[in-house]
Design a protein around this motif. Structure first.
Motif, PDB file in Angstrom:
ATOM      1  N   ILE A   1      -3.925   4.855  15.263  1.00  0.00           N
ATOM      2  CA  ILE A   1      -3.792   3.927  16.385  1.00  0.00           C
ATOM      3  C   ILE A   1      -2.681   4.462  17.296  1.00  0.00           C
ATOM      4  O   ILE A   1      -1.922   5.348  16.911  1.00  0.00           O
ATOM      5  CB  ILE A   1      -3.464   2.487  15.907  1.00  0.00           C
TER       6      ILE A   1
ATOM      7  N   LYS B   1      -7.933   7.952  11.469  1.00  0.00           N
ATOM      8  CA  LYS B   1      -8.163   7.454  12.830  1.00  0.00           C
ATOM      9  C   LYS B   1      -6.877   6.734  13.219  1.00  0.00           C
ATOM     10  O   LYS B   1      -6.693   5.548  12.903  1.00  0.00           O
ATOM     11  CB  LYS B   1      -9.363   6.510  12.881  1.00  0.00           C
TER      12      LYS B   1
ATOM     13  N   LYS C   1     -10.062   7.415   7.023  1.00  0.00           N
ATOM     14  CA  LYS C   1     -11.519   7.355   7.155  1.00  0.00           C
ATOM     15  C   LYS C   1     -12.235   8.163   6.077  1.00  0.00           C
ATOM     16  O   LYS C   1     -13.364   7.853   5.720  1.00  0.00           O
ATOM     17  CB  LYS C   1     -11.953   7.823   8.547  1.00  0.00           C
TER      18      LYS C   1
ATOM     19  N   VAL D   1      -4.414   2.945   4.084  1.00  0.00           N
ATOM     20  CA  VAL D   1      -5.319   1.797   4.166  1.00  0.00           C
ATOM     21  C   VAL D   1      -6.583   2.230   4.908  1.00  0.00           C
ATOM     22  O   VAL D   1      -6.552   3.148   5.732  1.00  0.00           O
ATOM     23  CB  VAL D   1      -4.654   0.588   4.867  1.00  0.00           C
ATOM     24  N   LYS D   2      -7.679   1.554   4.620  1.00  0.00           N
ATOM     25  CA  LYS D   2      -8.974   1.928   5.199  1.00  0.00           C
ATOM     26  C   LYS D   2      -8.976   1.878   6.725  1.00  0.00           C
ATOM     27  O   LYS D   2      -9.765   2.557   7.362  1.00  0.00           O
ATOM     28  CB  LYS D   2     -10.079   1.040   4.628  1.00  0.00           C
ATOM     29  N   GLU D   3      -8.092   1.079   7.309  1.00  0.00           N
ATOM     30  CA  GLU D   3      -8.008   0.999   8.765  1.00  0.00           C
ATOM     31  C   GLU D   3      -7.671   2.362   9.374  1.00  0.00           C
ATOM     32  O   GLU D   3      -8.154   2.714  10.442  1.00  0.00           O
ATOM     33  CB  GLU D   3      -6.935  -0.028   9.158  1.00  0.00           C
ATOM     34  N   PHE D   4      -6.853   3.158   8.680  1.00  0.00           N
ATOM     35  CA  PHE D   4      -6.439   4.468   9.190  1.00  0.00           C
ATOM     36  C   PHE D   4      -7.132   5.631   8.478  1.00  0.00           C
ATOM     37  O   PHE D   4      -7.465   6.624   9.090  1.00  0.00           O
ATOM     38  CB  PHE D   4      -4.923   4.651   9.048  1.00  0.00           C
TER      39      PHE D   4
ATOM     40  N   ASN E   1       0.842  -1.195   0.000  1.00  0.00           N
ATOM     41  CA  ASN E   1       0.000   0.000   0.000  1.00  0.00           C
ATOM     42  C   ASN E   1       0.880   1.249   0.000  1.00  0.00           C
ATOM     43  O   ASN E   1       2.044   1.196   0.375  1.00  0.00           O
ATOM     44  CB  ASN E   1      -0.947   0.013   1.199  1.00  0.00           C
TER      45      ASN E   1
END
Length: 163
Positions: free
Chosen positions: A158, A156, A144, A139-142, A122
């Motif tokens: 971590i 978002k 938004k 990546v979609k995890e971070f 990525n």
């Protein structure tokens, strides 16, 4: 109309004025779909595109001799914005991402995207923070939300991502 950088001329090839291109796009075959490009502010017509060892080799209609194209070595190739390919939903060109403000979901401003790295699986956004650069995986995890109209990316993070 905006011009988009898509390649760099790294050398000449042969005696008939072909140019060896380093593609600055994900799709090296992209040049086959183009009829014209720009070098600096001058438009040139593509006569032929072929590939040698994964490098696009471009021949312009305007030139037929190596001596006529030597001046282009180390120059960048640009296209009109209208010649961009359609991207999938939630996909963006690097030039669209650079310069966007990065904020957390809580509204904290992190900084401006100054570069996009493509190290593997990525992309990674290099964000010019107040005290140091931050590397944000794309990546979609971070990520938004990316809003080009409002000029921002909402993340978002971590724990430890912004330290």
């Amino acid at each position: 109309m905006n011009k988009i950088k898509v390649g760099k001329i790294i050398n000449t090839h042969g005696l008939k004025g072909e140019l060896k291109i380093l593609a600055l796009t994900d799709d090296e075959n992209r040049f086959e779909d183009l009829n014209e490009i720009y070098i600096e502010d001058t438009k040139y017509t593509i006569e032929k595109v072929r590939y040698k060892k994964n490098f696009p080799m471009i021949k312009f209609k305007e030139f037929s001799d190596i001596n006529e194209v030597l001046k282009f070595k180390d120059k960048y190739i640009y296209i009109d914005e209208k010649d961009l390919v359609e991207l999938e939903k939630d996909s963006y060109f690097i030039f669209q991402i650079k310069g966007l403000m990065v904020k957390t979901v809580d509204g904290l401003e992190i900084g401006i995207v100054k570069d996009v790295l493509s190290p593997g699986a990525n992309d990674v956004y290099v964000v010019d923070g107040k005290e140091k650069d931050h590397l944000i995986p794309a990546v979609k995890e971070f990520i938004k939300d990316i809003n080009l109209d409002e000029g921002h990316i909402i993340i978002k993070p971590i724990e430890g991502l912004l330290e």
